[in-house]
Design a protein around this motif. Sequence first.
Motif, short mmCIF file in Angstrom:
data_model
loop_
_atom_site.label_atom_id
_atom_site.label_comp_id
_atom_site.label_asym_id
_atom_site.label_seq_id
_atom_site.Cartn_x
_atom_site.Cartn_y
_atom_site.Cartn_z
N LEU A 263 0.82 -1.21 0.00
CA LEU A 263 0.00 0.00 0.00
C LEU A 263 0.86 1.27 0.00
CD1 LEU A 263 -2.83 -1.02 2.52
CD2 LEU A 263 -2.94 -0.92 0.02
N LEU A 264 1.87 1.32 0.86
CA LEU A 264 2.69 2.53 0.96
C LEU A 264 3.46 2.81 -0.34
CD1 LEU A 264 3.76 4.89 2.57
CD2 LEU A 264 5.47 3.37 3.59
N PRO A 265 4.19 1.82 -0.91
CA PRO A 265 4.84 2.11 -2.20
C PRO A 265 3.87 2.47 -3.31
CG PRO A 265 5.79 0.15 -1.20
CD PRO A 265 4.57 0.49 -0.41
N ALA A 266 2.68 1.82 -3.30
CA ALA A 266 1.68 2.13 -4.34
C ALA A 266 1.24 3.59 -4.23
CB ALA A 266 0.49 1.20 -4.22
N ALA A 267 1.00 4.06 -3.00
CA ALA A 267 0.60 5.45 -2.81
C ALA A 267 1.69 6.41 -3.26
CB ALA A 267 0.24 5.69 -1.34
N LEU A 268 2.94 6.07 -2.98
CA LEU A 268 4.04 6.93 -3.38
C LEU A 268 4.20 6.97 -4.90
CD1 LEU A 268 6.68 5.98 -0.65
CD2 LEU A 268 5.34 8.09 -0.80
N VAL A 269 4.03 5.82 -5.54
CA VAL A 269 4.15 5.77 -7.01
C VAL A 269 3.01 6.56 -7.66
CG1 VAL A 269 4.05 4.27 -9.03
CG2 VAL A 269 5.45 3.62 -7.06
N ILE A 270 1.78 6.37 -7.15
CA ILE A 270 0.65 7.12 -7.69
C ILE A 270 0.87 8.62 -7.49
CG2 ILE A 270 -1.83 7.55 -7.47
CD1 ILE A 270 -2.14 4.61 -6.69
N GLY A 271 1.40 9.00 -6.32
CA GLY A 271 1.69 10.40 -6.07
C GLY A 271 2.75 10.95 -7.01
N ALA A 272 3.76 10.14 -7.33
CA ALA A 272 4.78 10.58 -8.27
C ALA A 272 4.20 10.81 -9.66
CB ALA A 272 5.91 9.54 -8.34
N ILE A 273 3.31 9.89 -10.08
CA ILE A 273 2.66 10.06 -11.38
C ILE A 273 1.79 11.32 -11.38
CG2 ILE A 273 0.99 9.03 -12.98
CD1 ILE A 273 1.97 6.29 -12.03
N ALA A 274 1.06 11.54 -10.27
CA ALA A 274 0.24 12.75 -10.17
C ALA A 274 1.11 14.00 -10.19
CB ALA A 274 -0.58 12.70 -8.89
N SER A 275 2.30 13.93 -9.60
CA SER A 275 3.20 15.08 -9.60
C SER A 275 3.65 15.42 -11.02
CB SER A 275 4.42 14.78 -8.72
OG SER A 275 5.36 15.84 -8.78
N VAL A 276 3.97 14.38 -11.82
CA VAL A 276 4.40 14.60 -13.20
C VAL A 276 3.28 15.22 -14.03
CG1 VAL A 276 5.14 13.47 -15.32
CG2 VAL A 276 6.15 12.79 -13.14
N PHE A 277 2.09 14.63 -13.93
CA PHE A 277 0.97 15.15 -14.72
C PHE A 277 0.53 16.53 -14.22
CE2 PHE A 277 0.59 10.74 -16.08
CZ PHE A 277 0.23 10.89 -17.41
N GLY A 278 0.66 16.78 -12.92
CA GLY A 278 0.35 18.09 -12.40
C GLY A 278 1.29 19.15 -12.93
N ARG A 279 2.57 18.79 -13.04
CA ARG A 279 3.55 19.71 -13.60
C ARG A 279 3.24 20.03 -15.05
NH1 ARG A 279 6.67 23.88 -12.60
NH2 ARG A 279 8.71 23.83 -13.62
N ILE A 280 2.87 19.00 -15.82
CA ILE A 280 2.50 19.21 -17.23
C ILE A 280 1.26 20.10 -17.33
CG2 ILE A 280 1.70 18.05 -19.32
CD1 ILE A 280 3.39 15.64 -18.49
N ARG A 281 0.30 19.86 -16.45
CA ARG A 281 -0.93 20.66 -16.47
C ARG A 281 -0.64 22.12 -16.15
NH1 ARG A 281 -5.89 20.07 -12.11
NH2 ARG A 281 -7.28 21.62 -13.06
N ARG A 282 0.22 22.37 -15.16
CA ARG A 282 0.54 23.75 -14.80
C ARG A 282 1.26 24.47 -15.93
NH1 ARG A 282 1.31 21.27 -9.62
NH2 ARG A 282 3.47 20.80 -10.14
N LYS A 283 2.18 23.79 -16.61
CA LYS A 283 2.87 24.41 -17.74
C LYS A 283 1.91 24.74 -18.86
CE LYS A 283 7.55 22.54 -17.17
NZ LYS A 283 8.61 21.70 -17.79
N LYS A 284 1.00 23.82 -19.15
CA LYS A 284 0.03 24.05 -20.22
C LYS A 284 -0.88 25.22 -19.87
CE LYS A 284 -3.50 21.67 -22.97
NZ LYS A 284 -4.22 20.38 -23.18
N LEU A 285 -1.32 25.28 -18.62
CA LEU A 285 -2.17 26.38 -18.17
C LEU A 285 -1.42 27.71 -18.24
CD1 LEU A 285 -4.81 27.34 -16.80
CD2 LEU A 285 -3.74 26.81 -14.60
N PHE A 286 -0.18 27.71 -17.82
CA PHE A 286 0.65 28.92 -17.84
C PHE A 286 0.80 29.45 -19.27
CE2 PHE A 286 4.59 31.32 -17.78
CZ PHE A 286 4.54 32.00 -16.57
#
Length: 298
Positions: free
Chosen positions: A72-95
């Motif tokens: 559970l803990l590694p899965a949450a961290l991996v999902i969070g890492a993926i969310a961080s990458v996509f969030g960064r892409i989303r912020r750049k696109k919005l900017f």
Amino acid sequence: MARRRKQTPFEDLIDLAALLPWWVTLPLALIAYLWLHSVATSPMPTLANPAEFNSQLPGMMLRGLAAPAQYLLPAALVIGAIASVFGRIRRKKLFNSVATNENTLESISWHEFELLVGEAFRRKGFTVQETGQGGADGGIDLVLLKDGEKYLVQCKQWRRQLVQVNVVRELFGVMAAEGAKGGFVVVSGRFTEDAKAFAQGKNLQLIEGAELNDMIRQSRATAARRNSQPTTIKTPYQATSVSSDPLVQPRRAAQPSCPTCQAPMVQRVAKRGRDVGNQFWGCSQFPKCRTTRNEMPT
């Protein structure tokens, strides 16, 4: 505004991991799995008599918790890492969409407005923490870190209403309570004159919609200029090719090559001797090569 659904601890952990860079979260996931797996698969101790049960109970409980946590803990961290990458892409696109007028500060949602402001400060060298405490109606939305100092940011996407002095006063009070060095109130519209007067003389900056648009466009233009600059690689000792174009010849004559090592020569100024203050050509490989030309550079 609808009430936010209460999240599970697993979802809270994902949100926390998403705040970290992916290159930090993924190694943490690997370390967490290896440690928890070693605990979960460790051999059970053999009890010689029932009196030893109480002393072994904490270890048994730890192994029982580590069995599901190793996944559970590694899965949450991996999902969070993926969310961080996509969030960064989303912020750049919005900017970029706001910088090119594809979107406006009024056409995006309040949450996108907070992401946009965070990206603008991130491009100014701040480390940005999105607190998620604000929502559409108030609270500290961003925490900025730079040079060991903390700054608080409150965002207001009010389309028709001027931001009153009470909003600025509240942030100033939170700054004092949190020990923040400074603060920013960023709005899509404008401030009242009372709000501007209150902020004067304090380490509190008010950014209106027009200023935010200028900051976004300037940041994008600076990044574009930086990316458009060609990368030059100096190759010492490589002879300069001779062009047959007569317009190029003066440029070659203006910066001669060293007659000894063929490296380009540079302009220098004599600091001692009878020629002090005079210019001369010196080899760019000095002190390895001390060849000079005494004629004045043209």
